[in-house]
Design a protein around this motif. Structure first.
Motif, PDB file in Angstrom:
ATOM      1  N   SER A 240      36.555  36.163  56.821  1.00  0.00           N
ATOM      2  CA  SER A 240      35.509  36.581  57.761  1.00  0.00           C
ATOM      3  C   SER A 240      34.974  37.967  57.424  1.00  0.00           C
ATOM      4  O   SER A 240      33.922  38.378  57.934  1.00  0.00           O
ATOM      5  CB  SER A 240      36.050  36.559  59.196  1.00  0.00           C
ATOM      6  OG  SER A 240      37.116  37.472  59.356  1.00  0.00           O
ATOM      7  N   GLU A 241      35.668  38.711  56.553  1.00  0.00           N
ATOM      8  CA  GLU A 241      35.203  40.040  56.127  1.00  0.00           C
ATOM      9  C   GLU A 241      34.089  39.937  55.073  1.00  0.00           C
ATOM     10  O   GLU A 241      33.298  40.858  54.917  1.00  0.00           O
ATOM     11  CB  GLU A 241      36.367  40.835  55.544  1.00  0.00           C
ATOM     12  CG  GLU A 241      37.418  41.247  56.557  1.00  0.00           C
ATOM     13  CD  GLU A 241      37.088  42.567  57.222  1.00  0.00           C
ATOM     14  OE1 GLU A 241      36.181  43.260  56.734  1.00  0.00           O
ATOM     15  OE2 GLU A 241      37.734  42.894  58.236  1.00  0.00           O
ATOM     16  N   PHE A 242      34.066  38.830  54.346  1.00  0.00           N
ATOM     17  CA  PHE A 242      33.057  38.657  53.304  1.00  0.00           C
ATOM     18  C   PHE A 242      31.734  38.209  53.905  1.00  0.00           C
ATOM     19  O   PHE A 242      31.682  37.680  55.016  1.00  0.00           O
ATOM     20  CB  PHE A 242      33.518  37.595  52.298  1.00  0.00           C
ATOM     21  CG  PHE A 242      34.708  37.986  51.468  1.00  0.00           C
ATOM     22  CD1 PHE A 242      34.574  38.838  50.380  1.00  0.00           C
ATOM     23  CD2 PHE A 242      35.965  37.489  51.751  1.00  0.00           C
ATOM     24  CE1 PHE A 242      35.667  39.185  49.597  1.00  0.00           C
ATOM     25  CE2 PHE A 242      37.066  37.826  50.984  1.00  0.00           C
ATOM     26  CZ  PHE A 242      36.914  38.682  49.906  1.00  0.00           C
ATOM     27  N   SER A 243      30.670  38.390  53.145  1.00  0.00           N
ATOM     28  CA  SER A 243      29.399  37.788  53.538  1.00  0.00           C
ATOM     29  C   SER A 243      29.560  36.273  53.496  1.00  0.00           C
ATOM     30  O   SER A 243      30.461  35.746  52.835  1.00  0.00           O
ATOM     31  CB  SER A 243      28.286  38.213  52.579  1.00  0.00           C
ATOM     32  OG  SER A 243      28.518  37.670  51.282  1.00  0.00           O
ATOM     33  N   GLU A 244      28.685  35.580  54.203  1.00  0.00           N
ATOM     34  CA  GLU A 244      28.774  34.116  54.241  1.00  0.00           C
ATOM     35  C   GLU A 244      28.659  33.527  52.837  1.00  0.00           C
ATOM     36  O   GLU A 244      29.393  32.597  52.480  1.00  0.00           O
ATOM     37  CB  GLU A 244      27.673  33.558  55.143  1.00  0.00           C
ATOM     38  CG  GLU A 244      27.713  32.041  55.280  1.00  0.00           C
ATOM     39  CD  GLU A 244      26.647  31.516  56.221  1.00  0.00           C
ATOM     40  OE1 GLU A 244      26.431  30.287  56.234  1.00  0.00           O
ATOM     41  OE2 GLU A 244      26.023  32.336  56.939  1.00  0.00           O
ATOM     42  N   GLN A 245      27.780  34.088  52.030  1.00  0.00           N
ATOM     43  CA  GLN A 245      27.579  33.581  50.673  1.00  0.00           C
ATOM     44  C   GLN A 245      28.838  33.777  49.820  1.00  0.00           C
ATOM     45  O   GLN A 245      29.260  32.864  49.094  1.00  0.00           O
ATOM     46  CB  GLN A 245      26.396  34.300  50.023  1.00  0.00           C
ATOM     47  CG  GLN A 245      26.034  33.766  48.636  1.00  0.00           C
ATOM     48  CD  GLN A 245      24.856  34.512  48.034  1.00  0.00           C
ATOM     49  OE1 GLN A 245      24.587  35.656  48.392  1.00  0.00           O
ATOM     50  NE2 GLN A 245      24.158  33.877  47.104  1.00  0.00           N
ATOM     51  N   THR A 246      29.463  34.951  49.922  1.00  0.00           N
ATOM     52  CA  THR A 246      30.665  35.220  49.140  1.00  0.00           C
ATOM     53  C   THR A 246      31.824  34.337  49.609  1.00  0.00           C
ATOM     54  O   THR A 246      32.572  33.798  48.790  1.00  0.00           O
ATOM     55  CB  THR A 246      31.069  36.703  49.254  1.00  0.00           C
ATOM     56  OG1 THR A 246      29.964  37.523  48.865  1.00  0.00           O
ATOM     57  CG2 THR A 246      32.258  37.015  48.363  1.00  0.00           C
TER      58      THR A 246
ATOM     59  N   GLU B 190      31.736  31.386  51.002  1.00  0.00           N
ATOM     60  CA  GLU B 190      31.548  30.012  50.549  1.00  0.00           C
ATOM     61  C   GLU B 190      31.842  29.889  49.053  1.00  0.00           C
ATOM     62  O   GLU B 190      32.434  28.900  48.604  1.00  0.00           O
ATOM     63  CB  GLU B 190      30.104  29.567  50.834  1.00  0.00           C
ATOM     64  CG  GLU B 190      29.812  29.318  52.300  1.00  0.00           C
ATOM     65  CD  GLU B 190      30.552  28.110  52.861  1.00  0.00           C
ATOM     66  OE1 GLU B 190      31.032  27.265  52.063  1.00  0.00           O
ATOM     67  OE2 GLU B 190      30.666  28.011  54.094  1.00  0.00           O
TER      68      GLU B 190
ATOM     69  N   TYR C 240      29.405  39.103  43.096  1.00  0.00           N
ATOM     70  CA  TYR C 240      29.267  39.469  44.507  1.00  0.00           C
ATOM     71  C   TYR C 240      29.788  40.892  44.740  1.00  0.00           C
ATOM     72  O   TYR C 240      30.967  41.183  44.496  1.00  0.00           O
ATOM     73  CB  TYR C 240      30.018  38.477  45.395  1.00  0.00           C
ATOM     74  CG  TYR C 240      29.503  37.058  45.256  1.00  0.00           C
ATOM     75  CD1 TYR C 240      28.342  36.653  45.903  1.00  0.00           C
ATOM     76  CD2 TYR C 240      30.174  36.138  44.449  1.00  0.00           C
ATOM     77  CE1 TYR C 240      27.856  35.360  45.765  1.00  0.00           C
ATOM     78  CE2 TYR C 240      29.696  34.833  44.300  1.00  0.00           C
ATOM     79  CZ  TYR C 240      28.533  34.462  44.964  1.00  0.00           C
ATOM     80  OH  TYR C 240      28.053  33.171  44.809  1.00  0.00           O
ATOM     81  N   ASP C 241      28.908  41.759  45.231  1.00  0.00           N
ATOM     82  CA  ASP C 241      29.249  43.169  45.389  1.00  0.00           C
ATOM     83  C   ASP C 241      30.394  43.412  46.375  1.00  0.00           C
ATOM     84  O   ASP C 241      31.134  44.388  46.248  1.00  0.00           O
ATOM     85  CB  ASP C 241      28.019  43.959  45.850  1.00  0.00           C
ATOM     86  CG  ASP C 241      26.933  44.021  44.786  1.00  0.00           C
ATOM     87  OD1 ASP C 241      27.267  43.837  43.600  1.00  0.00           O
ATOM     88  OD2 ASP C 241      25.760  44.245  45.155  1.00  0.00           O
ATOM     89  N   ASP C 242      30.519  42.551  47.379  1.00  0.00           N
ATOM     90  CA  ASP C 242      31.526  42.799  48.413  1.00  0.00           C
ATOM     91  C   ASP C 242      32.899  42.246  48.066  1.00  0.00           C
ATOM     92  O   ASP C 242      33.863  42.466  48.808  1.00  0.00           O
ATOM     93  CB  ASP C 242      31.065  42.222  49.754  1.00  0.00           C
ATOM     94  CG  ASP C 242      30.812  40.715  49.699  1.00  0.00           C
ATOM     95  OD1 ASP C 242      30.569  40.191  48.598  1.00  0.00           O
ATOM     96  OD2 ASP C 242      30.842  40.068  50.761  1.00  0.00           O
TER      97      ASP C 242
END
Length: 222
Positions: free
Chosen positions: A16-22, A24, A120-122
Protein backbone atom coordinates in the motif's frame (compact mmCIF):
# COMPACT_ATOMS: atom_id res chain seq x y z
CA UNK A 1 -1.72 -16.09 -7.30
CA UNK A 2 -5.44 -16.10 -6.60
CA UNK A 3 -7.58 -12.92 -6.81
CA UNK A 4 -8.13 -13.14 -3.04
CA UNK A 5 -4.36 -13.28 -2.45
CA UNK A 6 -3.78 -10.27 -4.72
CA UNK A 7 -6.39 -8.25 -2.85
CA UNK A 8 -4.89 -9.31 0.48
CA UNK A 9 -1.38 -8.22 -0.55
CA UNK A 10 -2.59 -4.90 -1.94
CA UNK A 11 -4.08 -4.14 1.47
CA UNK A 12 -0.91 -4.95 3.40
CA UNK A 13 1.40 -2.36 4.87
CA UNK A 14 4.15 -2.37 2.27
CA UNK A 15 2.35 -2.78 -1.03
CA UNK A 16 0.00 0.00 0.00
CA UNK A 17 3.08 2.28 0.24
CA UNK A 18 3.78 1.95 -3.48
CA UNK A 19 1.94 3.73 -6.24
CA UNK A 20 -0.84 1.66 -7.77
CA UNK A 21 1.21 1.13 -10.93
CA UNK A 22 4.29 -0.05 -9.01
CA UNK A 23 2.25 -2.34 -6.74
CA UNK A 24 0.60 -4.03 -9.71
CA UNK A 25 3.99 -4.46 -11.40
CA UNK A 26 5.37 -6.10 -8.24
CA UNK A 27 2.48 -8.55 -8.09
CA UNK A 28 2.93 -9.44 -11.75
CA UNK A 29 6.63 -10.12 -11.16
CA UNK A 30 6.07 -12.32 -8.10
CA UNK A 31 5.89 -16.08 -8.34
CA UNK A 32 4.36 -18.46 -5.81
CA UNK A 33 6.38 -20.81 -3.62
CA UNK A 34 4.87 -23.47 -1.38
CA UNK A 35 6.56 -25.25 1.51
CA UNK A 36 5.68 -28.17 3.77
CA UNK A 37 6.15 -28.06 7.52
CA UNK A 38 9.85 -27.96 8.33
CA UNK A 39 11.02 -27.15 4.80
CA UNK A 40 13.98 -24.77 4.52
CA UNK A 41 13.01 -21.33 3.24
CA UNK A 42 16.50 -19.85 3.46
CA UNK A 43 19.91 -20.70 4.96
CA UNK A 44 22.19 -18.31 6.78
CA UNK A 45 25.06 -17.12 4.61
CA UNK A 46 23.52 -18.23 1.34
CA UNK A 47 23.33 -15.45 -1.23
CA UNK A 48 19.94 -13.77 -1.22
CA UNK A 49 17.73 -14.60 -4.18
CA UNK A 50 14.87 -12.20 -3.53
CA UNK A 51 12.35 -10.85 -1.07
CA UNK A 52 9.16 -12.64 -0.14
CA UNK A 53 5.82 -12.02 1.52
CA UNK A 54 3.83 -14.62 3.40
CA UNK A 55 0.37 -15.50 2.11
CA UNK A 56 -0.46 -18.29 4.57
CA UNK A 57 1.27 -20.38 7.19
CA UNK A 58 4.29 -19.08 9.09
CA UNK A 59 8.07 -18.90 8.81
CA UNK A 60 10.35 -19.48 11.80
CA UNK A 61 13.72 -17.72 11.95
CA UNK A 62 16.51 -19.36 13.90
CA UNK A 63 20.24 -19.52 14.52
CA UNK A 64 22.57 -22.15 15.95
CA UNK A 65 24.44 -21.34 19.16
CA UNK A 66 28.11 -22.10 19.82
CA UNK A 67 26.95 -25.19 21.71
CA UNK A 68 25.11 -26.42 18.61
CA UNK A 69 21.62 -25.68 19.93
CA UNK A 70 19.07 -24.21 17.55
CA UNK A 71 17.48 -21.04 18.91
CA UNK A 72 14.29 -19.65 17.39
CA UNK A 73 14.04 -15.87 17.66
CA UNK A 74 11.24 -14.73 15.37
CA UNK A 75 8.32 -15.66 13.15
CA UNK A 76 6.92 -14.20 9.95
CA UNK A 77 3.15 -13.75 9.72
CA UNK A 78 0.88 -13.51 6.66
CA UNK A 79 1.27 -10.12 5.00
CA UNK A 80 4.80 -9.57 6.26
CA UNK A 81 7.90 -9.34 4.05
CA UNK A 82 11.42 -10.69 4.55
CA UNK A 83 14.69 -10.88 2.64
CA UNK A 84 15.18 -7.15 2.20
CA UNK A 85 18.69 -6.94 3.73
CA UNK A 86 20.40 -9.38 1.38
CA UNK A 87 18.40 -8.01 -1.55
CA UNK A 88 19.74 -4.50 -0.88
CA UNK A 89 23.38 -5.23 -0.07
CA UNK A 90 23.84 -8.36 -2.19
CA UNK A 91 25.20 -10.31 0.79
CA UNK A 92 24.15 -13.58 2.34
CA UNK A 93 21.02 -14.35 4.32
CA UNK A 94 21.28 -13.22 7.94
CA UNK A 95 19.65 -16.32 9.48
CA UNK A 96 18.02 -19.66 8.80
CA UNK A 97 14.28 -19.82 8.12
CA UNK A 98 11.88 -22.77 8.08
CA UNK A 99 8.22 -23.22 7.21
CA UNK A 100 5.83 -23.81 10.10
CA UNK A 101 2.94 -25.86 8.79
CA UNK A 102 1.85 -25.68 5.13
CA UNK A 103 3.20 -22.32 3.97
CA UNK A 104 2.56 -20.32 0.82
CA UNK A 105 4.36 -17.13 -0.20
CA UNK A 106 4.84 -14.70 -3.07
CA UNK A 107 8.49 -14.39 -4.07
CA UNK A 108 10.11 -11.44 -5.88
CA UNK A 109 13.44 -12.51 -7.39
CA UNK A 110 16.59 -10.37 -7.59
CA UNK A 111 16.31 -9.96 -11.37
CA UNK A 112 12.80 -8.58 -10.98
CA UNK A 113 14.00 -6.30 -8.17
CA UNK A 114 16.67 -4.84 -10.47
CA UNK A 115 14.17 -4.34 -13.29
CA UNK A 116 11.53 -2.77 -11.06
CA UNK A 117 14.02 -0.38 -9.41
CA UNK A 118 15.15 0.83 -12.84
CA UNK A 119 11.59 1.42 -14.04
CA UNK A 120 9.75 2.74 -10.97
CA UNK A 121 11.13 5.65 -8.94
CA UNK A 122 9.34 4.68 -5.73
CA UNK A 123 10.52 1.08 -5.63
CA UNK A 124 13.81 1.45 -3.76
CA UNK A 125 12.47 4.32 -1.65
CA UNK A 126 9.83 2.02 -0.16
CA UNK A 127 12.28 -0.87 0.08
CA UNK A 128 14.68 1.29 2.12
CA UNK A 129 11.77 2.42 4.30
CA UNK A 130 10.91 -1.25 4.85
CA UNK A 131 14.47 -1.91 6.01
CA UNK A 132 14.44 1.10 8.35
CA UNK A 133 11.20 -0.09 9.93
CA UNK A 134 12.78 -3.51 10.49
CA UNK A 135 15.67 -1.84 12.29
CA UNK A 136 13.28 0.17 14.45
CA UNK A 137 11.32 -3.00 15.29
CA UNK A 138 14.57 -4.69 16.34
CA UNK A 139 15.44 -1.78 18.65
CA UNK A 140 11.92 -1.85 20.13
CA UNK A 141 12.22 -5.60 20.67
CA UNK A 142 15.54 -5.12 22.44
CA UNK A 143 13.98 -2.52 24.74
CA UNK A 144 11.12 -4.86 25.65
CA UNK A 145 13.49 -7.72 26.42
CA UNK A 146 15.35 -5.42 28.83
CA UNK A 147 12.37 -3.79 30.55
CA UNK A 148 9.55 -6.38 30.53
CA UNK A 149 9.06 -9.15 33.07
CA UNK A 150 9.13 -12.77 31.86
CA UNK A 151 5.33 -12.93 31.85
CA UNK A 152 5.05 -9.68 29.89
CA UNK A 153 7.56 -10.88 27.29
CA UNK A 154 5.70 -14.17 26.86
CA UNK A 155 2.33 -12.42 26.49
CA UNK A 156 3.81 -9.99 23.95
CA UNK A 157 5.42 -12.83 21.95
CA UNK A 158 2.23 -14.90 21.82
CA UNK A 159 -0.08 -11.94 21.08
CA UNK A 160 2.18 -10.98 18.17
CA UNK A 161 0.94 -13.94 16.14
CA UNK A 162 -2.74 -13.13 16.60
CA UNK A 163 -2.71 -9.37 16.09
CA UNK A 164 -2.58 -9.51 12.29
CA UNK A 165 -4.84 -12.52 11.67
CA UNK A 166 -7.27 -12.97 14.52
CA UNK A 167 -9.19 -15.62 12.56
CA UNK A 168 -6.49 -18.10 13.59
CA UNK A 169 -7.74 -20.31 16.41
CA UNK A 170 -4.30 -21.61 17.34
CA UNK A 171 -0.65 -21.21 16.47
CA UNK A 172 1.95 -23.97 16.13
CA UNK A 173 4.44 -23.07 18.86
CA UNK A 174 6.40 -25.51 20.98
CA UNK A 175 7.23 -24.56 24.54
CA UNK A 176 10.90 -25.01 23.66
CA UNK A 177 10.51 -22.33 20.95
CA UNK A 178 8.75 -19.99 23.37
CA UNK A 179 11.51 -20.53 25.92
CA UNK A 180 14.09 -19.53 23.31
CA UNK A 181 12.06 -16.48 22.27
CA UNK A 182 11.65 -15.30 25.85
CA UNK A 183 15.10 -16.32 27.08
CA UNK A 184 14.05 -18.57 29.97
CA UNK A 185 13.72 -22.30 30.65
CA UNK A 186 10.96 -24.48 29.23
CA UNK A 187 9.82 -25.18 32.81
CA UNK A 188 9.23 -21.47 33.40
CA UNK A 189 7.14 -21.21 30.22
CA UNK A 190 5.15 -24.28 31.24
CA UNK A 191 4.32 -22.82 34.66
CA UNK A 192 3.06 -19.56 33.17
CA UNK A 193 0.99 -21.31 30.49
CA UNK A 194 -0.54 -23.66 33.06
CA UNK A 195 -1.59 -20.70 35.19
CA UNK A 196 -2.99 -18.86 32.16
CA UNK A 197 -4.89 -22.00 31.19
CA UNK A 198 -6.43 -22.20 34.67
CA UNK A 199 -7.40 -18.53 34.40
CA UNK A 200 -9.09 -19.12 31.04
CA UNK A 201 -6.63 -17.02 29.05
CA UNK A 202 -5.21 -19.76 26.81
CA UNK A 203 -5.67 -23.37 25.81
CA UNK A 204 -2.61 -25.51 25.17
CA UNK A 205 -2.30 -28.70 23.18
CA UNK A 206 0.84 -30.46 22.04
CA UNK A 207 2.73 -28.02 19.83
CA UNK A 208 -0.15 -25.49 19.70
CA UNK A 209 -1.45 -22.57 21.72
CA UNK A 210 -4.88 -20.99 21.47
CA UNK A 211 -5.51 -17.52 22.88
CA UNK A 212 -9.02 -17.24 24.30
CA UNK A 213 -8.92 -13.52 25.10
CA UNK A 214 -6.49 -11.48 23.00
CA UNK A 215 -7.32 -8.11 24.56
CA UNK A 216 -6.71 -9.50 28.03
CA UNK A 217 -3.43 -10.97 26.82
CA UNK A 218 -2.38 -7.57 25.44
CA UNK A 219 -3.18 -5.83 28.73
CA UNK A 220 -0.46 -7.91 30.42
CA UNK A 221 2.27 -5.99 28.63
CA UNK A 222 0.66 -2.69 27.62
Amino acid sequence: MTPAERNFLLSTRWLSEFSEQTAEAILEACHIKEFKNGDTVQKKGKKGDGIYVLLSGAVRFSAVSAAGTEVSFGYLRPGEWAGDISSIDGGGRTHDAYAVGPTRMAWLGVTSITQLSAKYDDFYRVLIKMLCCSIRDTIDEFDKMLMFSTEQILAWRIAYFFEMDQSNVSIPLRQDDLAALVGVSRQTINRILQRWSTEGLVETNYGNIRVLDLKRMQRIYE
